[in-house]
Scaffold this active site. Structure first.
Site, PDB file in Angstrom:
ATOM      1  N   SER A  83       0.827  -1.674   0.160  1.00 30.41           N
ATOM      2  CA  SER A  83       0.076  -0.356  -0.520  1.00 30.41           C
ATOM      3  C   SER A  83       0.873   1.451  -0.332  1.00 30.41           C
ATOM      4  O   SER A  83       1.232   1.993   1.067  1.00 30.41           O
ATOM      5  CB  SER A  83      -1.235  -0.222   0.752  1.00 30.41           C
ATOM      6  OG  SER A  83      -0.260   0.070   2.838  1.00 30.41           O
TER       7      SER A  83
ATOM      8  N   HIS B 200      -3.307  -5.822   2.031  1.00 27.08           N
ATOM      9  CA  HIS B 200      -2.962  -6.636   3.012  1.00 27.08           C
ATOM     10  C   HIS B 200      -3.846  -8.890   2.957  1.00 27.08           C
ATOM     11  O   HIS B 200      -2.402  -9.239   3.334  1.00 27.08           O
ATOM     12  CB  HIS B 200      -1.868  -6.902   4.236  1.00 27.08           C
ATOM     13  CG  HIS B 200      -0.664  -5.594   4.089  1.00 27.08           C
ATOM     14  ND1 HIS B 200      -0.458  -4.356   4.945  1.00 27.08           N
ATOM     15  CD2 HIS B 200      -0.199  -5.011   2.855  1.00 27.08           C
ATOM     16  CE1 HIS B 200       0.252  -4.026   4.537  1.00 27.08           C
ATOM     17  NE2 HIS B 200       0.260  -3.996   3.434  1.00 27.08           N
TER      18      HIS B 200
ATOM     19  N   GLU C 295      -5.301  -2.723   9.012  1.00 24.05           N
ATOM     20  CA  GLU C 295      -4.288  -3.534  10.141  1.00 24.05           C
ATOM     21  C   GLU C 295      -5.282  -3.066  11.904  1.00 24.05           C
ATOM     22  O   GLU C 295      -5.482  -2.101  12.018  1.00 24.05           O
ATOM     23  CB  GLU C 295      -3.165  -2.346  10.040  1.00 24.05           C
ATOM     24  CG  GLU C 295      -2.102  -2.635   9.766  1.00 24.05           C
ATOM     25  CD  GLU C 295      -0.563  -2.087   9.515  1.00 24.05           C
ATOM     26  OE1 GLU C 295       0.215  -1.912  10.062  1.00 24.05           O
ATOM     27  OE2 GLU C 295       0.239  -2.304   8.293  1.00 24.05           O
TER      28      GLU C 295
ATOM     29  N   GLU D  35       0.952  -9.309   6.934  1.00 27.15           N
ATOM     30  CA  GLU D  35       2.014  -9.091   7.579  1.00 27.15           C
ATOM     31  C   GLU D  35       2.536 -10.490   9.288  1.00 27.15           C
ATOM     32  O   GLU D  35       2.145 -10.011   9.907  1.00 27.15           O
ATOM     33  CB  GLU D  35       1.782  -7.874   8.098  1.00 27.15           C
ATOM     34  CG  GLU D  35       2.131  -7.106   7.709  1.00 27.15           C
ATOM     35  CD  GLU D  35       2.014  -5.310   7.784  1.00 27.15           C
ATOM     36  OE1 GLU D  35       1.778  -5.605   8.744  1.00 27.15           O
ATOM     37  OE2 GLU D  35       2.441  -4.224   7.260  1.00 27.15           O
TER      38      GLU D  35
ATOM     39  N   ASP E 174      -3.960   0.685  11.694  1.00 27.85           N
ATOM     40  CA  ASP E 174      -3.991   1.599   9.852  1.00 27.85           C
ATOM     41  C   ASP E 174      -5.244   1.198   9.243  1.00 27.85           C
ATOM     42  O   ASP E 174      -5.310   0.181   8.650  1.00 27.85           O
ATOM     43  CB  ASP E 174      -2.760   0.982  10.254  1.00 27.85           C
ATOM     44  CG  ASP E 174      -2.128   1.646   8.856  1.00 27.85           C
ATOM     45  OD1 ASP E 174      -3.023   2.702   8.159  1.00 27.85           O
ATOM     46  OD2 ASP E 174      -1.049   0.990   8.008  1.00 27.85           O
TER      47      ASP E 174
ATOM     48  N   GLU F   4      -3.980   5.280  12.162  1.00 29.46           N
ATOM     49  CA  GLU F   4      -2.905   5.912  11.091  1.00 29.46           C
ATOM     50  C   GLU F   4      -3.650   5.726  10.079  1.00 29.46           C
ATOM     51  O   GLU F   4      -4.697   5.062   9.178  1.00 29.46           O
ATOM     52  CB  GLU F   4      -2.019   4.976  10.862  1.00 29.46           C
ATOM     53  CG  GLU F   4      -0.809   4.890   9.776  1.00 29.46           C
ATOM     54  CD  GLU F   4       0.241   3.817   9.798  1.00 29.46           C
ATOM     55  OE1 GLU F   4       0.356   2.577  10.852  1.00 29.46           O
ATOM     56  OE2 GLU F   4       0.500   3.602   8.981  1.00 29.46           O
TER      57      GLU F   4
ATOM     58  N   ASP G  60       0.800   8.244   7.425  1.00 30.67           N
ATOM     59  CA  ASP G  60       1.956   7.344   7.162  1.00 30.67           C
ATOM     60  C   ASP G  60       2.101   7.749   5.395  1.00 30.67           C
ATOM     61  O   ASP G  60       3.200   8.218   4.752  1.00 30.67           O
ATOM     62  CB  ASP G  60       1.492   6.183   7.226  1.00 30.67           C
ATOM     63  CG  ASP G  60       2.285   4.900   6.225  1.00 30.67           C
ATOM     64  OD1 ASP G  60       3.141   5.658   5.737  1.00 30.67           O
ATOM     65  OD2 ASP G  60       1.800   4.021   5.958  1.00 30.67           O
TER      66      ASP G  60
ATOM     67  N   LYS H 216       9.284   5.418   7.893  1.00 37.17           N
ATOM     68  CA  LYS H 216      10.025   3.903   7.039  1.00 37.17           C
ATOM     69  C   LYS H 216      10.884   4.313   6.160  1.00 37.17           C
ATOM     70  O   LYS H 216      11.252   5.787   5.220  1.00 37.17           O
ATOM     71  CB  LYS H 216       8.670   3.564   6.099  1.00 37.17           C
ATOM     72  CG  LYS H 216       7.785   2.996   6.653  1.00 37.17           C
ATOM     73  CD  LYS H 216       6.290   3.123   5.841  1.00 37.17           C
ATOM     74  CE  LYS H 216       5.447   2.118   6.393  1.00 37.17           C
ATOM     75  NZ  LYS H 216       4.011   2.446   5.662  1.00 37.17           N
TER      76      LYS H 216
ATOM     77  N   HIS I 272       8.620  -1.285   9.574  1.00 39.08           N
ATOM     78  CA  HIS I 272       8.984  -2.335   9.231  1.00 39.08           C
ATOM     79  C   HIS I 272       7.791  -1.745   7.603  1.00 39.08           C
ATOM     80  O   HIS I 272       6.887  -1.161   7.215  1.00 39.08           O
ATOM     81  CB  HIS I 272       8.757  -3.803   9.219  1.00 39.08           C
ATOM     82  CG  HIS I 272       7.144  -3.989   9.282  1.00 39.08           C
ATOM     83  ND1 HIS I 272       6.406  -5.545   9.678  1.00 39.08           N
ATOM     84  CD2 HIS I 272       5.716  -3.152   8.993  1.00 39.08           C
ATOM     85  CE1 HIS I 272       5.006  -5.310   9.804  1.00 39.08           C
ATOM     86  NE2 HIS I 272       4.764  -3.932   9.295  1.00 39.08           N
TER      87      HIS I 272
ATOM     88  N   LYS J 174       6.781  -0.782  14.840  1.00 37.69           N
ATOM     89  CA  LYS J 174       5.680  -1.326  14.306  1.00 37.69           C
ATOM     90  C   LYS J 174       5.821  -2.664  13.364  1.00 37.69           C
ATOM     91  O   LYS J 174       7.094  -2.203  12.253  1.00 37.69           O
ATOM     92  CB  LYS J 174       4.970  -0.539  13.300  1.00 37.69           C
ATOM     93  CG  LYS J 174       3.423  -0.723  13.382  1.00 37.69           C
ATOM     94  CD  LYS J 174       2.391  -0.039  11.826  1.00 37.69           C
ATOM     95  CE  LYS J 174       2.749   0.044  10.477  1.00 37.69           C
ATOM     96  NZ  LYS J 174       0.980   0.146  10.016  1.00 37.69           N
TER      97      LYS J 174
HETATM   98  P1  PGA Z   1       2.916  -1.502   3.268  1.00 37.23           P
HETATM   99  O1  PGA Z   1       1.954  -1.530   4.661  1.00 37.23           O
HETATM  100  O2  PGA Z   1       4.504  -2.001   3.466  1.00 37.23           O
HETATM  101  O3  PGA Z   1       2.380  -2.097   2.384  1.00 37.23           O
HETATM  102  O4  PGA Z   1       2.916  -0.505   2.334  1.00 37.23           O
HETATM  103  C1  PGA Z   1       2.502  -0.788   5.860  1.00 37.23           C
HETATM  104  C2  PGA Z   1       1.662   0.339   6.283  1.00 37.23           C
HETATM  105  O5  PGA Z   1       0.682   0.930   5.681  1.00 37.23           O
HETATM  106  O6  PGA Z   1       1.929   1.090   6.904  1.00 37.23           O
HETATM  107 ZN    ZN Z   2       0.522   2.070   6.927  1.00 35.87          ZN
END
Ligand code: PGA
Ligand code: ZN
Length: 404
Positions: free
Chosen positions: A40, A147, A156, A198, A231, A272, A298, A323, A351, A374
């Site tokens: 995503s 996911h 999430e 995940e 999330d 999130e 994010d 990230k 991650h 996370k």
């Molecule tokens: P992604 O998802 O690593 O697939 O982008 C993680 C997140 O959205 O936090």
């Molecule tokens: Zn996210």
């Protein structure tokens, strides 16, 4: 540090897709670093170059990397940034640049005889408040959105232990995960339970709220000192001005109320990406309505200083998701964390859904004293290595504090 050789090769990530691993040989040792990949992904992230092309690019710049006129992390990262020369790292690829940046950090830490986290702390020694509480593990135990193959729009569903000892938090997380599995098997039948990207569970839940209420039930039944986090990754269910949940279209205002009720009903402590990645205004509206709830950006901020500055100006949250591969170098990442802290925002280190066995982010989370780490469910090796590394760091630091 005397750099003798540097190489980049392709390895498989947790989804079996190609990603990059860089190796630095310096002095009398060699170290490696790999990069993860998101599903995503936000549109404002650093460009990901197709790994085979990245290897070709690397062939063209290898000689320059080996001519060591850079002394520090910042020199090295700036050298890569200028070699790339683009806004979003599209020439060399954010993934190639990051693999090199992180491998350089590991090599430099080693040549200085330091743990990686200590090396990172020393890069910006005045930025991080060492007195702050424990970095919390954020366990993503139910997977939805991009996911998992189920009906959940929210990506999430997390549990976040509220304890002051990381070892206890992690062992409780593992135990909870097994209890949740049993509970879901009882509700849906074992044959209907699978794992998302995940390592959180996927099941034929009827709605987002059903998933949340089941988490809440397992928490309460067993008296876990856990809070729930979400999330939403809302870009994935946003279309033409509306958010689609359970076949119904929500305006941003209606969605805000939907969240507000869930947060209130289930005591949710972090949320999130509640809105899509350009909607600074709705993020701000939700943030202003909540007290002591983390509103984490994010895709909205993409670990990017200009995006974060805009979010700070508009009060579009109170915590940023960090990230490394959204921006592409360690130096830029630390500068974003610094900007967040200077404006009283929290940082959560994360991650990606496509991961490797690299545990760099655990050292990063500890070094910057992040609010949380996370790394998915406490289950698959690529998720667990990060939590286990953070535990090892805490154990080492507690031991050395006791000796001194
Ligand atoms: P992604 O998802 O690593 O697939 O982008 C993680 C997140 O959205 O936090
Ligand atoms: Zn996210």
């Amino acid at each position: 540090m005397n750099v003798k050789d540097v190489n980049v090769k392709i390895i498989a990530d947790s989804r079996g897709e190609d990603t990059l691993e860089a190796e630095f040989t310096a002095d009398d040792f060699s170290v490696k670093a790999t990069v993860p990949s998101g599903k995503s992904k936000g549109v404002h992230e650093a460009y990901v170059l197709e790994p085979k092309k990245a290897i070709e690019k690397f062939g063209q710049i290898k000689k320059e990397i080996l001519s060591p006129d850079y002394q520090t992390q910042e020199d090295f990262d700036n050298f890569l940034i200028s070699l790339d020369g683009s806004e979003n790292k599209k020439n060399l690829g954010g993934n190639l640049i990051l693999a090199l940046s992180l491998a350089f950090a590991r090599a430099k830490a080693k040549s200085e005889g330091k743990e990686l986290y200590q090396y990172i702390i020393d890069l910006q020694p005045t930025t991080y408040n060492r007195q702050q509480k424990l970095t919390k593990p954020i366990f993503n135990v139910i997977n939805g959105g991009a996911h998992a193959k189920n009906k959940l729009e929210i990506q999430e569903f997390q549990v976040i232990p509220q304890v002051s000892d990381f070892a206890i938090a992690l062992s409780m997380g593992k135990e909870f995960y097994r209890k949740l599995q049993k509970f879901l098997e009882g509700k849906f039948g074992a044959q209907n339970i699978s794992l998302g990207d995940e390592a959180g569970f996927s099941a034929p839940f009827g709605s987002n709220e059903e998933a949340i209420s089941m988490l809440s039930e397992v928490i309460e039944k067993n008296n876990y000192p856990f809070k729930i986090g979400l999330d939403c990754a809302a870009t994935s269910f946003y279309k033409d001005g509306f958010y689609e949940i359970g076949g119904k279209k929500y305006s941003a205002d209606e969605l805000l109320n939907y969240y507000f009720e869930l947060i209130d009903r289930y005591g949710i402590i972090s949320i999130e990406d509640p809105f899509y990645e350009e909607d600074f205004k709705s993020f701000a509206a939700l943030t202003s309505k909540l007290h002591e709830v983390l509103v984490i950006t994010d895709d909205l901020t993409a670990t990017n200083p200009e995006r974060l500055q805009k979010a700070i100006n508009e009060k579009s949250g109170n915590a940023i998701l960090i990230k490394l591969n959204q921006i592409g170098t360690l130096t830029e990442t630390l500068n974003v964390v610094k900007m967040a802290y200077q404006n009283n925002w929290q940082a959560v280190v994360s991650h990606r859904s496509g991961e490797t066995l690299d545990d760099f982010i655990a050292d990063l989370a500890y070094a910057v004293n992040a609010w949380g780490l996370k790394s998915g469910a406490p289950a698959k090796p690529e998720r667990l290595v990060k939590y286990e590394r953070l535990l090892a760091i805490y154990n080492k630091e507690i031991l050395s504090a006791a000796i001194n």
